[in-house]
Design an enzyme around this catalytic site. Structure first.
Site, PDB file in Angstrom:
ATOM      1  N   GLU A 172      15.836   0.253  -4.506  1.00  0.00           N
ATOM      2  CA  GLU A 172      16.275   0.452  -5.900  1.00  0.00           C
ATOM      3  C   GLU A 172      16.848  -0.824  -6.533  1.00  0.00           C
ATOM      4  O   GLU A 172      17.950  -0.820  -7.090  1.00  0.00           O
ATOM      5  CB  GLU A 172      17.298   1.602  -5.988  1.00  0.00           C
ATOM      6  CG  GLU A 172      16.692   2.940  -5.606  1.00  0.00           C
ATOM      7  CD  GLU A 172      17.574   4.151  -5.897  1.00  0.00           C
ATOM      8  OE1 GLU A 172      18.769   3.985  -6.186  1.00  0.00           O
ATOM      9  OE2 GLU A 172      17.048   5.266  -5.830  1.00  0.00           O
ATOM     10  N   GLU A 291      12.071   8.687  -1.979  1.00  0.00           N
ATOM     11  CA  GLU A 291      13.297   9.474  -2.176  1.00  0.00           C
ATOM     12  C   GLU A 291      12.991  10.548  -3.202  1.00  0.00           C
ATOM     13  O   GLU A 291      12.677  10.220  -4.358  1.00  0.00           O
ATOM     14  CB  GLU A 291      14.464   8.607  -2.671  1.00  0.00           C
ATOM     15  CG  GLU A 291      15.071   7.731  -1.608  1.00  0.00           C
ATOM     16  CD  GLU A 291      16.352   7.041  -2.065  1.00  0.00           C
ATOM     17  OE1 GLU A 291      17.110   7.640  -2.846  1.00  0.00           O
ATOM     18  OE2 GLU A 291      16.575   5.901  -1.628  1.00  0.00           O
TER      19      GLU A 291
HETATM   20  O1  AHR Z   1      19.742   9.153  -1.292  1.00  0.00           O
HETATM   21  C1  AHR Z   1      20.954   8.809  -1.882  1.00  0.00           C
HETATM   22  C2  AHR Z   1      20.870   7.531  -2.695  1.00  0.00           C
HETATM   23  O2  AHR Z   1      20.080   7.754  -3.821  1.00  0.00           O
HETATM   24  C3  AHR Z   1      20.224   6.353  -2.021  1.00  0.00           C
HETATM   25  O3  AHR Z   1      21.111   5.612  -1.258  1.00  0.00           O
HETATM   26  C4  AHR Z   1      19.751   5.519  -3.178  1.00  0.00           C
HETATM   27  O4  AHR Z   1      18.614   4.781  -2.871  1.00  0.00           O
HETATM   28  C5  AHR Z   1      19.511   6.546  -4.281  1.00  0.00           C
HETATM   29  O5  AHR Z   1      20.129   6.163  -5.460  1.00  0.00           O
END
Ligand code: AHR
Length: 498
Positions: A172, A291
């Site tokens: 990210e 994610e």
């Molecule tokens: O999964 C939780 C968080 O969400 C992770 O660390 C990050 O990559 C995202 O913002």
């Protein structure tokens, strides 16, 4: 209401890459400490790994696990997590404001991953670190021996290289919350140069470049185009992340969010293909949705936590039945895009926004979202078929034309099994589904699994771990080349045929 679907063996989307059923363990909250690792727990093995948790993960069948972050990786010195445990430093962990004791590091995690039959998708730190730390980690993990870092691994008791195939180039990096946040050009350059060096160490690895943190980012799509301009010929995948919530308690709108995931995927495919055209490249960029999940229940509790403790209860969403329905819809959406989405990681796996929860010193149990995830992983291996669907639709606050029926099917050629996954989003009534399977001569329903509940807010907890569980008394039947099924209002359905 009635819906129709046509399935044909030759109408294919793609062979489903099993890594689409991947997940994620970050050094965050109680995912590692108190989740997968709890020495002294009655279920812990001699290394401290909880066998009850391992068994639940093996029930799902998780082929790939992303590690060690997440936001955590952007401040992580991987060297802190190798060698004798008693010599490892405790560090202030800035992403989640905790103390990281480094009891578990790369080698321990790789050992644990074998116990859950999973490959590891290893992330490198492109926040506070860069090319050098990244290429050294590849050398430490994947080079057989005869060099400084590989010999160090051997001296730590790991003679065989870990042979990690898939690597994430940071996490990210478009987000201002990220340690070492970068502009698209800054990130694109460091990702490109890290990719080159990492592949010079091990040319067999595959790389994932960071896409946007979500579809609402200001730099959305422009970020992807710029990053790919730098990295297109150096990486195999571009990442996508998204989390959904039902903050305003509007269930029809919440269940419409799988459309958002679908738009997101389609827009990123378009962006990748634009860069492909611009570069006159022969290569197709694939997507790693590394994610995705529901995440909002724990936000308020997290704001109250005091900083700088080890493994506090962070991001511990207790999932409701309605969350399981959306998770089912999101899994269907991933399968329907499996020609381009080759990796996807439910974020995360244990305790932290997770299908599996544990009590420290106590039990481990399945959250509501465990079930659609497990069903998709167990029965969703094979060829994703391209169904022709006609369904009645509704409009909600953010979406128009949301089909009441969210569905897809996977044909497992090896076992000659056909599985239909379906969610009925109607809050009021069951949906009569007619599936044309005339191409599947003689196929009969093996079972019709249903996840349903009278209370959309029902949860599974330590005290009541079996409030939301599936049954297999759905009444789907096949006759004369058609499946007829009644999908109860607000239900997740798995219709298995052979
Ligand atoms: O999964 C939780 C968080 O969400 C992770 O660390 C990050 O990559 C995202 O913002």
């Amino acid at each position: 209401k009635k819906a129709k679907m046509i399935l044909e063996k030759d109408y294919k989307i793609a062979e489903v890459d099993k890594r689409i059923f991947g997940s994620f363990i970050e050094h965050l909250g109680r995912a590692v400490y108190g989740g997968i690792y709890e020495p002294g727990h009655p279920e812990a093995d001699e290394k401290g790994f909880r066998k009850d948790v391992i068994n639940l993960i093996n029930e799902i069948g998780v082929p790939l696990i992303r590690y060690p972050g997440g936001n955590f990786v952007s401040g992580y010195n991987w060297e802190d997590g190798i060698g004798p445990v008693e010599q490892r430093p405790a560090r202030l962990e800035l992403a989640w404001k905790t103390v990281e004791p480094n009891y578990v590091g790369t080698n321990e995690f790789m050992e644990w991953a074998k116990l859950v039959n999973s490959e590891v998708n290893m992330a490198v730190n492109l926040g506070t670190r860069g090319i050098d730390a990244a290429r050294n980690l590849v050398e430490y993990c994947n080079h057989p021996s005869g060099s400084y870092w590989s010999d160090l691994r051997v001296s730590h008791g790991y003679k065989e290289p870990h042979k990690i195939k898939t690597w994430c180039l940071g996490n990210e990096m478009d987000g201002p919350w990220q340690i070492g946040h970068k502009t698209a050009d800054e990130y694109g350059r460091i990702a490109q140069e890290s990719a080159k060096a990492m592949k010079w160490v091990d040319p067999t690895i595959e790389l994932v470049a960071c896409g946007s943190s979500n579809r609402a980012m200001k730099t959305y799509a422009e970020w992807e185009a710029t990053v790919l301009d730098h990295t297109y010929e150096h990486v195999e995948y571009l990442s996508l992340h998204t989390y959904y919530g039902n903050r305003d308690n509007d269930l029809p709108n919440f269940l419409g969010r799988s459309l958002d995931m679908d738009y997101f995927i389609k827009e990123i495919i378009a962006t990748c293909d634009y860069i492909k055209a611009k570069k006159r490249s022969k290569k197709t960029m694939y997507l790693s949705f590394d994610e995705w999940n529901v995440w909002f229940h724990s936000n308020a509790a997290d704001r109250k936590l005091e900083p700088w403790s080890i493994a506090p209860p962070q991001l511990e969403d207790v999932y409701t039945f309605e969350d399981a329905l959306l998770v089912g819809c999101l899994l269907i959406t991933l399968l329907r895009n499996s020609d381009r989405v080759k990796i996807a990681c439910m974020a995360q796996l244990v305790n932290v926004i997770a299908p599996i929860m544990t009590d420290n010193g106590g039990d481990a149990w399945r959250q509501t979202i465990f079930y659609p995830y497990m069903h998709a992983s167990v029965y969703g291996r094979g060829v994703a078929l391209n169904p022709i669907i006609s369904s009645p639709k509704y409009d909600s606050k953010d979406f128009t034309d949301v089909p009441y029926l969210e569905s897809t099917a996977v044909y497992n050629e090896e076992n000659e099994e056909l599985t239909v996954f379906a969610v009925n989003k109607d809050t009021e009534a069951s949906l009569l589904l007619d599936v044309d399977i005339r191409g599947f001569v003689g196929y009969q329903v093996v079972e019709h699994i249903v996840l349903e509940h009278d209370d959309v807010k029902a949860t599974n907890t330590a005290a009541h771990p079996h409030s939301v569980v599936p049954h297999n008394k759905g009444g789907a039947a096949a006759k004369d080349g058609y499946i007829q099924a009644s999908l109860p209002k607000l239900s997740w359905n798995v219709i298995r045929l052979k």
